[in-house]
Design a protein around this motif. Structure first.
Motif: not given
Ligand SMILES: NC(=O)C1=CN([C@@H]2O[C@H](COP(=O)(O)OP(=O)(O)OC[C@H]3O[C@@H](n4cnc5c(N)ncnc54)[C@H](OP(=O)(O)O)[C@@H]3O)[C@@H](O)[C@H]2O)C=CC1
Ligand SMILES: O=C1O[C@H](COP(=O)(O)O)[C@@H](O)[C@H](O)[C@H]1O
Length: 512
Positions: A10-11, A13-14, A18, A43, A86, A119-120, A122, A124
């Motif tokens: 989840g590199a 992601g948000d 942040r 990701g 990945l 960081s993806v 749940p 997953f």
């Molecule tokens: N954001 C927040 O403030 C908070 C988040 N969380 C938890 O942290 C986790 C991540 O949240 P957040 O960063 O906001 O989510 P985002 O939706 O911003 O990011 C999700 C990440 O997961 C990757 N991803 C999604 N599907 C796949 C897949 N099939 N294979 C590999 N990678 C995948 C995406 O990369 P790509 O699209 O490149 O595949 C992306 O990097 C969640 O469980 C959320 O509940 C918990 C507390 C606070």
């Protein structure tokens, strides 16, 4: 600390941007990361290492607590980040990842210590843990650890299933469940406060405490998280995890020099001792609310069901309050009141401990009114940190009239480490003190399960409250003869210095 490879799912992601990158950078800048650093971001999207490093730099510039300046050290830090594509469900991607990890371990002479940060979503967690196992990524000569984010399940059953899937690849000792409230400096300070102050240690029990109020109030609404929040609600988003963790941290008692396992075992004892709720009694002890349109600090805001992405008919709660008891000799008959909500009057996370006033009762019974204000210990957890104690004293300028004063300490240091920094650092050290043990999580779900069922069966009403208020009126009724301590009644909210130098970190201020 031994060096290790930090494998981040989840590199892109948000949360990574942040919280995780700034936390790693701040640890690096504080000299807390020893040895060569290797971070491999993952990701589905295709990114070169250079683009990934540029994204990391961008996130540091936007979110880091520490200033980011061009330097050779900054370049070294960024070069530690590499990227691999990945897709969670593709086993061959884990093989590629293993080769990547091993290449870096060899090049940088890093022992086979591997931290897997998920960081993806749940959904997953289980598949990733399984693939780590089967791909050989988990066969290390060093240690392997797993950091996972919330939400940890939706209810008791799904949490158990999730835990089983993790246990197929990681032992409990290798799993670090993040609850960012446990990383907040004042929460980490709670136990020290108790054991290093004999006065507090002596008072921390039902003989002296009348009630405990734990509040996490927010002014923000659902923001851009409608999809997630409308399914989670305040119960799953805040109460089952953060609020019950605060309760455990507040109520456990530990001798000085306790081990991480002691802390977790005392916490388990607390949550196990919370009196179970019967489904048919839920409505007497729990209040659910949803914000309607209102005003916050002079600005009009929409009601929950007018927020983008929320159905007009949504019955999801944005506020929850509960009254509970801990059936333990130390806490018997002390009500704990817990509440959390969005779009409330102030942003504030705090614990208020109200002490008993037997003198008041005596005077009320025998001679009418004396009406002393109760002594209050207020522990401010955020956004600012502080501790204050409200006492009664005689005011010589008012004919010796009794009035409350407060002794207050504010940390006054805006540059404190953030929760994620503290937690990632501890996980790298292998210190699980401030992570949620599975049994704590399971017992927390067990306690909230009747609330979930009563909500689903429609026996727990949903009350409306105006945005910018303190929540629904029904939550006041929950307290019977007690009352919620409001922001403006508490010492922490009194800003008039009066005879006290403004910058004194510890000062006596006039009370309400
Ligand atoms: N954001 C927040 O403030 C908070 C988040 N969380 C938890 O942290 C986790 C991540 O949240 P957040 O960063 O906001 O989510 P985002 O939706 O911003 O990011 C999700 C990440 O997961 C990757 N991803 C999604 N599907 C796949 C897949 N099939 N294979 C590999 N990678 C995948 C995406 O990369 P790509 O699209 O490149 O595949 C992306 O990097 C969640 O469980 C959320 O509940 C918990 C507390 C606070
Ligand atoms: O985990 C969460 O916490 C935040 C509140 O955290 P804080 O550190 O800002 O007090 C909350 O807004 C969010 O809904 C929840 O998911």
């Amino acid at each position: 600390m031994e060096s290790s490879t930090f494998v981040l799912f989840g590199a892109t992601g948000d949360l990574a941007k942040r919280k995780i990158y700034p936390a790693l950078y701040n640890l690096f800048a504080d000299g807390k990361l020893s040895g060569p650093l290797s971070v491999i971001g993952l990701g589905r999207r295709e990114l070169s290492n250079e683009t990934f490093q540029a994204q990391v730099l961008d996130s540091l510039r936007t979110f880091s607590r520490r200033k980011v300046e061009e330097s050779a050290e900054l370049q070294d830090f960024l070069l530690a980040f590499e990227y691999s594509v990945l897709d969670v469900g593709r086993p061959e991607d884990y093989k590629k990842l293993l080769a990547h990890v091993q290449r870096r371990e060899e090049l940088l002479n890093i022992p086979e210590n591997r931290m897997f940060y998920l960081s993806v979503g749940p959904e997953f967690f289980g598949p990733i843990a399984g693939n780590i196992n089967t791909s050989g990524l988990g066969d290390t000569k060093g240690w392997k650890r797993l950091i996972i984010e919330k939400p940890f399940g939706r209810d008791l059953k799904s949490a158990r299933a999730l835990n089983d899937s993790l246990n197929a690849a990681f032992t409990e000792e290798e799993i670090f469940r993040i609850d960012h409230f446990l990383g907040k400096p004042m929460v980490q300070n709670l136990e020290v406060l108790k054991y290093s102050n004999p006065v507090l240690r002596a008072l921390w029990q039902n003989r002296y405490i009348a009630n405990v109020q734990i509040t996490a109030a927010e002014t923000v609404g659902v923001e851009e998280r409608a999809g997630y929040y409308d399914k989670a609600g305040a119960l799953r988003d805040m109460f089952q995890n953060h609020m019950l963790q605060l309760l455990m941290m507040m109520a456990m008692q530990l001798p000085k020099g306790s081990t991480p396992e002691d802390v977790r075992s005392k916490k388990r004892h607390v949550i196990r001792s919370v009196r179970p709720l019967l489904k048919e009694d839920v409505a007497r002890h729990v209040v659910r609310g949803q914000y309607a349109a209102g005003e916050i600090r002079g600005s009009k805001v929409d009601g929950y069901t007018s927020e983008p992405g929320i159905e007009a008919s949504s019955q999801n709660e944005t506020y929850i309050a509960a009254r509970l008891w801990i059936d333990d000799p130390l806490w018997s008959e002390v009500p704990f009141y817990i509440r959390t909500g969005k779009r409330m009057k102030e942003k504030s996370t705090r614990i208020v401990i109200e002490f008993k006033e037997p003198f008041n009762d005596l005077h009320n019974k025998n001679r009418g009114k004396l009406e002393l204000d109760p002594n209050l210990l207020v522990i401010e957890i955020g956004p600012g940190e502080g501790i204050s104690l409200q006492l009664n004293t005689k005011n010589p300028r008012q004919h010796g009239q009794l009035e409350p004063v407060s002794i207050k300490h504010e940390s006054g240091n805006p540059d404190l480490p953030e929760a994620y920094e503290n937690l990632i650092y501890d996980a790298l050290l292998g210190d699980a003190t401030f992570f949620a043990h599975w049994e704590e999580v399971e017992l927390s779900w067990q306690w909230v399960q009747p609330i979930i069922e009563a909500t689903e069966e429609g026996t727990l009403p949903l009350h409306s409250y105006a945005a910018g208020s303190y929540g629904p009126d029904a939550a006041d009724e929950l307290l019977g003869e007690d009352h919620w301590w409001l922001d403006e009644e508490l010492p922490a909210e009194q800003h008039e210095p009066n005879d006290v130098h403004e910058t004194d970190p510890v000062a006596i201020r006039p009370g309400a």
